[in-house]
Design a protein around this motif. Structure first.
Motif, PDB file in Angstrom:
ATOM      1  N   ILE A  78      -0.644   6.036   8.120  1.00 45.78           N
ATOM      2  CA  ILE A  78       0.527   6.201   8.987  1.00 45.78           C
ATOM      3  C   ILE A  78       0.331   7.464   9.824  1.00 45.78           C
ATOM      4  CG2 ILE A  78       3.043   6.532   9.058  1.00 45.78           C
ATOM      5  CD1 ILE A  78       2.619   3.906   7.842  1.00 45.78           C
ATOM      6  N   LEU A 113      11.217  12.519   0.346  1.00 39.37           N
ATOM      7  CA  LEU A 113      11.317  11.411   1.298  1.00 39.37           C
ATOM      8  C   LEU A 113      12.674  10.721   1.186  1.00 39.37           C
ATOM      9  CD1 LEU A 113       9.837   9.734   3.451  1.00 39.37           C
ATOM     10  CD2 LEU A 113       9.055   8.227   1.632  1.00 39.37           C
ATOM     11  N   ARG A 166       2.870  11.298   5.774  1.00 36.91           N
ATOM     12  CA  ARG A 166       2.023  11.657   4.631  1.00 36.91           C
ATOM     13  C   ARG A 166       1.445  10.424   3.931  1.00 36.91           C
ATOM     14  NH1 ARG A 166       4.484  15.799   0.614  1.00 36.91           N
ATOM     15  NH2 ARG A 166       2.633  15.129  -0.530  1.00 36.91           N
ATOM     16  N   PHE A 167       1.916   9.249   4.310  1.00 35.21           N
ATOM     17  CA  PHE A 167       1.307   8.025   3.768  1.00 35.21           C
ATOM     18  C   PHE A 167      -0.042   7.790   4.443  1.00 35.21           C
ATOM     19  CE2 PHE A 167       5.792   7.024   2.850  1.00 35.21           C
ATOM     20  CZ  PHE A 167       5.674   6.558   1.542  1.00 35.21           C
ATOM     21  N   PRO A 168      -1.023   7.314   3.693  1.00 35.73           N
ATOM     22  CA  PRO A 168      -2.320   7.055   4.320  1.00 35.73           C
ATOM     23  C   PRO A 168      -2.181   5.923   5.334  1.00 35.73           C
ATOM     24  CG  PRO A 168      -2.252   6.146   2.099  1.00 35.73           C
ATOM     25  CD  PRO A 168      -0.987   6.920   2.291  1.00 35.73           C
ATOM     26  N   ARG A 193       0.842  -1.192   0.000  1.00 34.68           N
ATOM     27  CA  ARG A 193       0.000   0.000   0.000  1.00 34.68           C
ATOM     28  C   ARG A 193       0.887   1.255   0.000  1.00 34.68           C
ATOM     29  NH1 ARG A 193      -2.287   2.441   4.027  1.00 34.68           N
ATOM     30  NH2 ARG A 193      -1.735   0.853   5.543  1.00 34.68           N
ATOM     31  N   LEU A 194       1.944   1.249   0.817  1.00 36.08           N
ATOM     32  CA  LEU A 194       2.856   2.386   0.864  1.00 36.08           C
ATOM     33  C   LEU A 194       3.504   2.596  -0.506  1.00 36.08           C
ATOM     34  CD1 LEU A 194       4.690   1.878   4.301  1.00 36.08           C
ATOM     35  CD2 LEU A 194       2.630   3.192   3.809  1.00 36.08           C
ATOM     36  N   PHE A 232       7.176  14.248  -3.789  1.00 30.48           N
ATOM     37  CA  PHE A 232       6.995  13.554  -2.509  1.00 30.48           C
ATOM     38  C   PHE A 232       8.076  12.500  -2.334  1.00 30.48           C
ATOM     39  CE2 PHE A 232       4.772   9.833  -0.421  1.00 30.48           C
ATOM     40  CZ  PHE A 232       4.926  10.312   0.871  1.00 30.48           C
ATOM     41  N   HIS A 280       1.113   4.053  -2.978  1.00 32.49           N
ATOM     42  CA  HIS A 280       0.854   5.458  -2.681  1.00 32.49           C
ATOM     43  C   HIS A 280       2.001   6.323  -3.208  1.00 32.49           C
ATOM     44  CE1 HIS A 280      -0.739   8.939  -0.592  1.00 32.49           C
ATOM     45  NE2 HIS A 280       0.483   9.186  -0.173  1.00 32.49           N
ATOM     46  N   PHE A 293       7.032  10.459   6.372  1.00 34.17           N
ATOM     47  CA  PHE A 293       6.381   9.162   6.617  1.00 34.17           C
ATOM     48  C   PHE A 293       4.899   9.351   6.925  1.00 34.17           C
ATOM     49  CE2 PHE A 293      10.637   7.150   7.897  1.00 34.17           C
ATOM     50  CZ  PHE A 293      10.698   6.406   6.727  1.00 34.17           C
TER      51      PHE A 293
END
Lengths: 198, 198
Positions: free
Chosen positions: B20, A43, B16-18, A27-28, A39, A31, B14
């Motif tokens: 988290i 990161l 900003r991930f859904p 999922r990460l 983004f 995203h 980190f």
């Protein structure tokens, strides 16, 4: 073809974090792919920067960007107290509480001979040196009440024992807002034994 | 001093991930700092590589390292079926099922006029073009049964309606292994209405 090598490598990387399973890692990754490129760039950059700039303070072993770390370097910290924690994240948790103004020592591990973590791995010699240098009046063992935590506290209280100082540990009890029903037998037994008048 | 700027930036990244939250982001950051440098290096590298190499397939909009994507480019896929999904991750979920060998179209969003997601944002024109080109016998709306999902399926079934083809959607029912007790009223009502002889 399902997952390309690049994507697989990224998913693999994310799932190496504790608490991140393969599904969450996927999922990460998705995203990240779906987000704007900036983004991912930002990161990747912060990951590199942080990883390169943090290393253990030579005095207390806390991971820090400066050496000595800001706490060891500070003139306003009370050097008569040393709080022993398992890892650097614990320092921040205790600092946030806003109750403590002493020094820290970061073990890095708890004692666990089966897993190869003995006195050397928890840096017992360096801890002893720090204690000798500061002769604190109190040493606070802020370790978690697990079997490894208990073994470590037992060991440390033995090697650090001295008439001139108190060695304390955090109390075990019901968590604030916690139901008796959902507390483990050990927690309840400890809260019971340490009951006090209201 | 609690969190340095660099660390704060990483935690911010980190989180900003859904899914988290700030606490998990802190835990990830600390793990990264405590791990060997090679872990951070590899992770930063895969983040950059993946982010740079994936872009939407010009035909079906799936995020892919090649254009057309491997599915659109494949000679063995059945072009008489088009499955419409919300995002690229859904493609992999359906592929893993090993039941479907048709094409996909990735909307990128569900319709949600209040949030500014209209027909343009779900790429309705490009979908229509793809449908015209392939004249599929079946269009499968594999969208989630939420209010946005239902609105999107309603809208798509209207604009894609044609006597020559079936438009289908996934059934709503009890999840496999799910208790009646824990199913929502909507789920149960749908499972009830679609009951069939055993």
């Amino acid at each position: 073809m399902l997952f390309s090598d690049n994507l697989e490598r990224l998913i693999e990387g994310f799932s190496r974090f504790p608490g991140i399973g393969r599904k969450t890692a996927q999922r990460l990754a998705w995203h990240l792919i779906a987000e704007e490129k900036s983004f991912a760039e930002t990161l990747a950059e912060s990951i590199t920067t942080v990883s390169e700039s943090f290393r253990p303070c030579t005095r207390c072993l806390m991971l820090s960007e400066s050496d000595p770390c800001p706490i060891c370097a500070s003139k306003s910290r009370d050097k008569s107290q040393i709080c022993i924690v398992e890892n650097s994240a614990d320092v921040f948790i205790i600092e946030k509480m806003n109750e403590y103004n002493g020094l820290y020592f970061v073990l890095g591990h708890l004692l666990s001979p089966i897993d190869g973590f003995g006195p050397k791995e928890i840096h017992a010699d360096q801890l002893r040196k720090m204690v000798e240098e500061h002769s604190p009046q109190e040493i606070i063992l802020a370790l978690k009440p697990s079997s490894e935590g208990e073994a470590t506290m037992h060991y440390l209280s033995e090697i650090l024992e001295d008439e001139s100082r108190k060695i304390t540990r955090l109390s075990i009890g019901l968590p604030f807002g916690g139901d008796l029903e959902y507390s483990s037998n050990n927690t309840l037994r400890n809260a019971w034994a340490r009951r006090h008048s209201v």
